[in-house]
Motif scaffolding. Structure first.
Motif, PDB file in Angstrom:
ATOM      1  N   LEU A  70      10.991  64.835  46.421  1.00 18.21           N
ATOM      2  CA  LEU A  70      11.719  63.377  46.092  1.00 18.21           C
ATOM      3  C   LEU A  70      10.910  62.318  46.994  1.00 18.21           C
ATOM      4  O   LEU A  70      10.678  61.101  46.094  1.00 18.21           O
ATOM      5  N   ALA A  71      10.629  62.582  47.295  1.00 18.10           N
ATOM      6  CA  ALA A  71       9.376  61.451  48.204  1.00 18.10           C
ATOM      7  C   ALA A  71       8.413  61.058  46.921  1.00 18.10           C
ATOM      8  O   ALA A  71       7.598  59.943  47.185  1.00 18.10           O
ATOM      9  N   TYR A  72       7.186  62.054  46.421  1.00 22.23           N
ATOM     10  CA  TYR A  72       6.958  62.224  45.189  1.00 22.23           C
ATOM     11  C   TYR A  72       7.207  61.453  44.102  1.00 22.23           C
ATOM     12  O   TYR A  72       7.542  59.957  43.760  1.00 22.23           O
ATOM     13  N   ALA A  73       8.921  61.244  43.757  1.00 27.12           N
ATOM     14  CA  ALA A  73       9.500  60.612  42.884  1.00 27.12           C
ATOM     15  C   ALA A  73       9.772  59.212  42.973  1.00 27.12           C
ATOM     16  O   ALA A  73       9.467  58.265  42.289  1.00 27.12           O
ATOM     17  N   ILE A 116      22.028  66.912  45.729  1.00 28.59           N
ATOM     18  CA  ILE A 116      21.963  65.209  44.853  1.00 28.59           C
ATOM     19  C   ILE A 116      23.442  65.849  44.186  1.00 28.59           C
ATOM     20  O   ILE A 116      24.719  66.658  43.736  1.00 28.59           O
ATOM     21  N   LYS A 117      23.958  64.507  44.967  1.00 32.18           N
ATOM     22  CA  LYS A 117      25.471  63.722  43.929  1.00 32.18           C
ATOM     23  C   LYS A 117      25.130  62.733  43.438  1.00 32.18           C
ATOM     24  O   LYS A 117      24.764  61.883  44.053  1.00 32.18           O
ATOM     25  N   ILE A 118      26.298  62.340  42.075  1.00 29.43           N
ATOM     26  CA  ILE A 118      26.655  61.008  42.422  1.00 29.43           C
ATOM     27  C   ILE A 118      27.487  60.315  42.233  1.00 29.43           C
ATOM     28  O   ILE A 118      28.947  61.537  41.822  1.00 29.43           O
ATOM     29  N   TYR A 119      27.851  59.569  42.119  1.00 26.11           N
ATOM     30  CA  TYR A 119      29.528  58.594  42.283  1.00 26.11           C
ATOM     31  C   TYR A 119      29.246  58.299  40.445  1.00 26.11           C
ATOM     32  O   TYR A 119      28.603  57.161  40.038  1.00 26.11           O
ATOM     33  N   VAL A 120      30.597  58.742  39.224  1.00 22.18           N
ATOM     34  CA  VAL A 120      29.923  57.788  38.087  1.00 22.18           C
ATOM     35  C   VAL A 120      31.587  56.983  38.219  1.00 22.18           C
ATOM     36  O   VAL A 120      32.642  57.276  38.274  1.00 22.18           O
ATOM     37  N   ASP A 159      23.510  59.900  46.276  1.00 18.31           N
ATOM     38  CA  ASP A 159      23.234  60.803  47.934  1.00 18.31           C
ATOM     39  C   ASP A 159      22.121  62.240  47.839  1.00 18.31           C
ATOM     40  O   ASP A 159      22.346  62.264  46.399  1.00 18.31           O
ATOM     41  N   GLY A 160      20.990  61.839  47.885  1.00 21.86           N
ATOM     42  CA  GLY A 160      20.184  62.787  48.327  1.00 21.86           C
ATOM     43  C   GLY A 160      19.111  62.490  47.349  1.00 21.86           C
ATOM     44  O   GLY A 160      17.743  63.368  47.261  1.00 21.86           O
ATOM     45  N   ILE A 161      19.026  61.356  46.265  1.00 22.83           N
ATOM     46  CA  ILE A 161      18.185  61.116  45.401  1.00 22.83           C
ATOM     47  C   ILE A 161      18.309  59.913  45.716  1.00 22.83           C
ATOM     48  O   ILE A 161      19.194  58.981  45.630  1.00 22.83           O
TER      49      ILE A 161
END
Length: 172
Positions: free
Chosen positions: A86-89, A3-7, A54-56
């Motif tokens: 993640l499918a549940y979320a 999991i990564k995010i672009y901030v 990415d990943g979430i």
């Protein structure tokens, strides 16, 4: 799956400049270090937005970064596959928090090739628990497994996973 995010700095973005970088929560030993990395990536911006991930799936470009960090750490520690959580979320459109993982762990039954496989196991168990040993073979010979699966499907939450299997949960 990482999991990564672009901030990104919202102020810079509004001025037509892109100031930001990818940050991976699991790379940091504490939220403070993760938050420092966000600050460095956005050049200490007052307002930070998530422009990509990415990943979430994030439903909000302004997540609570502390809860997101705690979620990622809890996700790493969970005994349940990340794809299932993640499918549940995604299914319940929930904010990604450690409490969500607790809920998944409480309601998760198992992963199967398809719902029929789960229903067949349930039927066999129900039959063996309700029919005496002399009548089991007779009942199994005439039992309609497909109809049974249709009947119990609404008693469970069934989520399709990327590998084409299904995760089954108690209805919540």
């Amino acid at each position: 799956m990482t999991i990564k995010i672009y901030v990104a700095s919202l102020e810079a973005y509004n001025q037509g400049r892109m100031v930001g970088d990818w940050v991976t929560p699991k790379d940091y030993l504490s939220f403070e270090k993760f938050n420092d990395a966000i600050q460095v990536a956005t050049e200490y911006a007052d307002e930070v937005a998530v422009h990509d991930y990415d990943g979430i799936n994030l439903s909000n470009e302004y997540p609570n970064f502390e809860k997101l960090y705690e979620f990622c750490k809890a996700l790493e520690d969970s005994h349940i596959d990340k794809e299932v959580i993640l499918a549940y979320a995604d299914n319940i459109h929930s904010e990604l928090t450690p409490e969500l993982i607790d809920e998944v762990e409480e309601n998760y039954i198992n992963t199967y090739d398809n719902f029929q496989e789960f229903a067949d196991e349930e039927a066999d168990m129900d039959i063996r628990n309700t029919v005496n040993s002399d009548g089991i073979d007779f009942v199994l010979q005439y039992f309609d497994y497909i109809k049974y699966a249709d009947d119990i499907r609404h008693s469970y939450t069934v989520l399709h996973l990327p590998d084409y299997s299904v995760a089954v949960f108690t209805n919540c």
